[in-house]
Design a protein around this motif. Structure first.
Motif, PDB file in Angstrom:
ATOM      1  N   ILE A  77     -11.080  32.710 -32.069  1.00 60.04           N
ATOM      2  CA  ILE A  77     -11.523  32.900 -30.681  1.00 60.04           C
ATOM      3  C   ILE A  77     -11.636  34.398 -30.436  1.00 60.04           C
ATOM      4  O   ILE A  77     -10.687  35.153 -30.696  1.00 60.04           O
ATOM      5  N   VAL A  78     -12.806  34.830 -29.942  1.00 67.60           N
ATOM      6  CA  VAL A  78     -13.038  36.259 -29.733  1.00 67.60           C
ATOM      7  C   VAL A  78     -13.453  36.598 -28.298  1.00 67.60           C
ATOM      8  O   VAL A  78     -13.592  37.768 -27.960  1.00 67.60           O
ATOM      9  N   GLY A  79     -13.646  35.578 -27.463  1.00 70.01           N
ATOM     10  CA  GLY A  79     -14.045  35.829 -26.086  1.00 70.01           C
ATOM     11  C   GLY A  79     -14.427  34.546 -25.388  1.00 70.01           C
ATOM     12  O   GLY A  79     -14.129  33.447 -25.874  1.00 70.01           O
ATOM     13  N   VAL A  80     -15.098  34.704 -24.268  1.00 69.55           N
ATOM     14  CA  VAL A  80     -15.517  33.566 -23.443  1.00 69.55           C
ATOM     15  C   VAL A  80     -16.964  33.766 -23.026  1.00 69.55           C
ATOM     16  O   VAL A  80     -17.383  34.888 -22.710  1.00 69.55           O
ATOM     17  N   ALA A  81     -17.725  32.690 -23.051  1.00 62.86           N
ATOM     18  CA  ALA A  81     -19.099  32.699 -22.531  1.00 62.86           C
ATOM     19  C   ALA A  81     -19.358  31.339 -21.905  1.00 62.86           C
ATOM     20  O   ALA A  81     -18.797  30.336 -22.345  1.00 62.86           O
ATOM     21  N   GLY A  82     -20.174  31.323 -20.906  1.00 62.86           N
ATOM     22  CA  GLY A  82     -20.479  30.033 -20.290  1.00 62.86           C
ATOM     23  C   GLY A  82     -21.280  30.198 -19.026  1.00 62.86           C
ATOM     24  O   GLY A  82     -21.856  31.258 -18.759  1.00 62.86           O
ATOM     25  N   PHE A  83     -21.311  29.133 -18.277  1.00 60.51           N
ATOM     26  CA  PHE A  83     -22.015  29.120 -17.002  1.00 60.51           C
ATOM     27  C   PHE A  83     -20.985  29.258 -15.892  1.00 60.51           C
ATOM     28  O   PHE A  83     -20.158  28.371 -15.681  1.00 60.51           O
ATOM     29  N   ASN A  84     -21.046  30.374 -15.169  1.00 60.20           N
ATOM     30  CA  ASN A  84     -20.134  30.606 -14.054  1.00 60.20           C
ATOM     31  C   ASN A  84     -20.342  29.578 -12.954  1.00 60.20           C
ATOM     32  O   ASN A  84     -19.410  29.231 -12.243  1.00 60.20           O
ATOM     33  N   GLU A  85     -21.586  29.146 -12.829  1.00 60.18           N
ATOM     34  CA  GLU A  85     -21.879  28.106 -11.852  1.00 60.18           C
ATOM     35  C   GLU A  85     -23.200  27.439 -12.167  1.00 60.18           C
ATOM     36  O   GLU A  85     -24.083  28.029 -12.783  1.00 60.18           O
ATOM     37  N   PHE A  86     -23.288  26.193 -11.740  1.00 64.39           N
ATOM     38  CA  PHE A  86     -24.527  25.426 -11.786  1.00 64.39           C
ATOM     39  C   PHE A  86     -24.943  25.123 -10.356  1.00 64.39           C
ATOM     40  O   PHE A  86     -24.108  24.806  -9.518  1.00 64.39           O
ATOM     41  N   ASP A  87     -26.225  25.211 -10.106  1.00 64.20           N
ATOM     42  CA  ASP A  87     -26.806  24.749  -8.850  1.00 64.20           C
ATOM     43  C   ASP A  87     -27.776  23.636  -9.240  1.00 64.20           C
ATOM     44  O   ASP A  87     -28.914  23.894  -9.630  1.00 64.20           O
ATOM     45  N   TRP A  88     -27.283  22.399  -9.183  1.00 71.45           N
ATOM     46  CA  TRP A  88     -28.062  21.257  -9.652  1.00 71.45           C
ATOM     47  C   TRP A  88     -29.254  20.948  -8.745  1.00 71.45           C
ATOM     48  O   TRP A  88     -30.282  20.466  -9.219  1.00 71.45           O
ATOM     49  N   ASN A  89     -29.127  21.241  -7.449  1.00 70.83           N
ATOM     50  CA  ASN A  89     -30.253  21.006  -6.543  1.00 70.83           C
ATOM     51  C   ASN A  89     -31.463  21.848  -6.925  1.00 70.83           C
ATOM     52  O   ASN A  89     -32.605  21.398  -6.836  1.00 70.83           O
ATOM     53  N   ASN A  90     -31.188  23.076  -7.327  1.00 73.35           N
ATOM     54  CA  ASN A  90     -32.266  23.997  -7.675  1.00 73.35           C
ATOM     55  C   ASN A  90     -32.442  24.166  -9.182  1.00 73.35           C
ATOM     56  O   ASN A  90     -33.249  24.985  -9.612  1.00 73.35           O
ATOM     57  N   ARG A  91     -31.640  23.427  -9.959  1.00 77.81           N
ATOM     58  CA  ARG A  91     -31.682  23.439 -11.421  1.00 77.81           C
ATOM     59  C   ARG A  91     -31.562  24.857 -11.982  1.00 77.81           C
ATOM     60  O   ARG A  91     -32.382  25.307 -12.777  1.00 77.81           O
ATOM     61  N   THR A  92     -30.505  25.545 -11.547  1.00 78.05           N
ATOM     62  CA  THR A  92     -30.243  26.891 -12.035  1.00 78.05           C
ATOM     63  C   THR A  92     -28.822  26.990 -12.572  1.00 78.05           C
ATOM     64  O   THR A  92     -27.931  26.248 -12.159  1.00 78.05           O
ATOM     65  N   GLY A  93     -28.637  27.920 -13.476  1.00 78.78           N
ATOM     66  CA  GLY A  93     -27.313  28.214 -14.014  1.00 78.78           C
ATOM     67  C   GLY A  93     -27.157  29.714 -14.165  1.00 78.78           C
ATOM     68  O   GLY A  93     -28.138  30.435 -14.392  1.00 78.78           O
ATOM     69  N   SER A  94     -25.926  30.169 -14.028  1.00 77.82           N
ATOM     70  CA  SER A  94     -25.631  31.597 -14.102  1.00 77.82           C
ATOM     71  C   SER A  94     -24.668  31.848 -15.267  1.00 77.82           C
ATOM     72  O   SER A  94     -23.550  31.331 -15.264  1.00 77.82           O
TER      73      SER A  94
END
Length: 183
Positions: A77-94
Motif C-alpha cells: 500500500i503506497v497511498g489512496v485514490a478514489g472518488f471523493n464524491e459521486f453525483d448520480w443525478n448528473n453522472r459525475t465523479g470527483s
C-alpha cells in the motif's frame, strides 16, 4: 470487495480496517509532504483516526456516495485514490488522491487516476469526471493535464488549508472526450 487492476504493478482495492496501520504509517511519515496540500493531517494523529476514516469511507461506499481505494504498488500500500464524491443525478465523479512521498515520480498516481477515469466512463457510465487541485500544486495539476483533462477554470479561496485559503484549479473530462490512457 472492489478490486481493480491498473497494470502489472498497480491495483486498487477498497480500503478496509486491515489497511489502517499501514495507511497511518504512510500518512505519518509523509505528513510534512502531504500537509502542503491536504487539509486533514491535523485530524489524523493515530491509527484510530485512520480506522474512523476507513469506516466512514466504507459507509459512504455502501451508500454509493464515494469510493476510496488503497493504491497497491508491487504488493505494498503506497497511498489512496478514489472518488471523493459521486453525483448520480448528473453522472459525475470527483477524483482525489495522495501518495507516500517515497513513491512519487513513478507514474503511480497518473496510472491510478487514469484507471479510475476509465472505470467511471466504462463501468459506472458517468458523463463527467473532475479533478481539483490547489492552484499552486503543480504536481497534482500535472496528473490531470497528463491524462488530457481540460482546465475549466479556478475557484477562488476554495479550501481552508490550516492558516490560509487556497484557490482550486478545476479540470474536467467528458465521456465523449475520453480516449483512454496508455503508457
Amino acid at each position: 470487495m472492489f478490486v481493480h487492476v491498473v497494470d502489472e504493478e498497480i491495483y486498487l482495492k477498497l480500503v478496509d480496517q486491515n489497511d489502517a496501520v499501514r495507511l497511518f504509517e504512510l500518512t505519518d511519515r509523509s505528513r510534512s509532504h502531504l500537509k502542503k496540500w491536504l487539509p486533514w493531517l491535523n485530524d489524523t494523529n493515530s491509527v484510530n483516526n485512520t480506522m474512523q476514516y476507513i469506516k466512514e469511507s466504507r459507509d459512504s461506499f455502501a451508500k454509493h456516495k464515494s469510493m476510496n481505494t488503497a493504491i497497491i504498488y508491487r504488493d505494498e500500500i503506497v497511498g489512496v485514490a478514489g472518488f471523493n464524491e459521486f453525483d448520480w443525478n448528473n453522472r459525475t465523479g470527483s477524483i482525489g488522491y495522495w501518495l507516500d512521498q517515497h513513491y512519487t515520480g513513478r507514474g503511480i498516481i497518473v496510472r491510478s487516476a487514469g484507471a479510475l477515469t476509465n472505470f467511471a466512463f466504462t463501468e459506472l457510465k458517468m458523463n463527467r469526471v473532475e479533478i481539483r487541485a490547489a492552484k499552486e500544486n503543480v504536481k497534482s495539476r500535472a496528473v490531470a493535464e497528463r491524462l488530457g483533462f481540460q482546465l475549466e477554470g479556478f475557484i477562488r479561496e476554495a479550501e481552508w488549508l490550516y492558516d490560509h485559503f487556497v484557490d482550486h484549479a478545476v479540470y474536467g473530462m467528458l465521456s465523449r472526450e475520453w480516449k483512454g490512457f496508455r503508457f
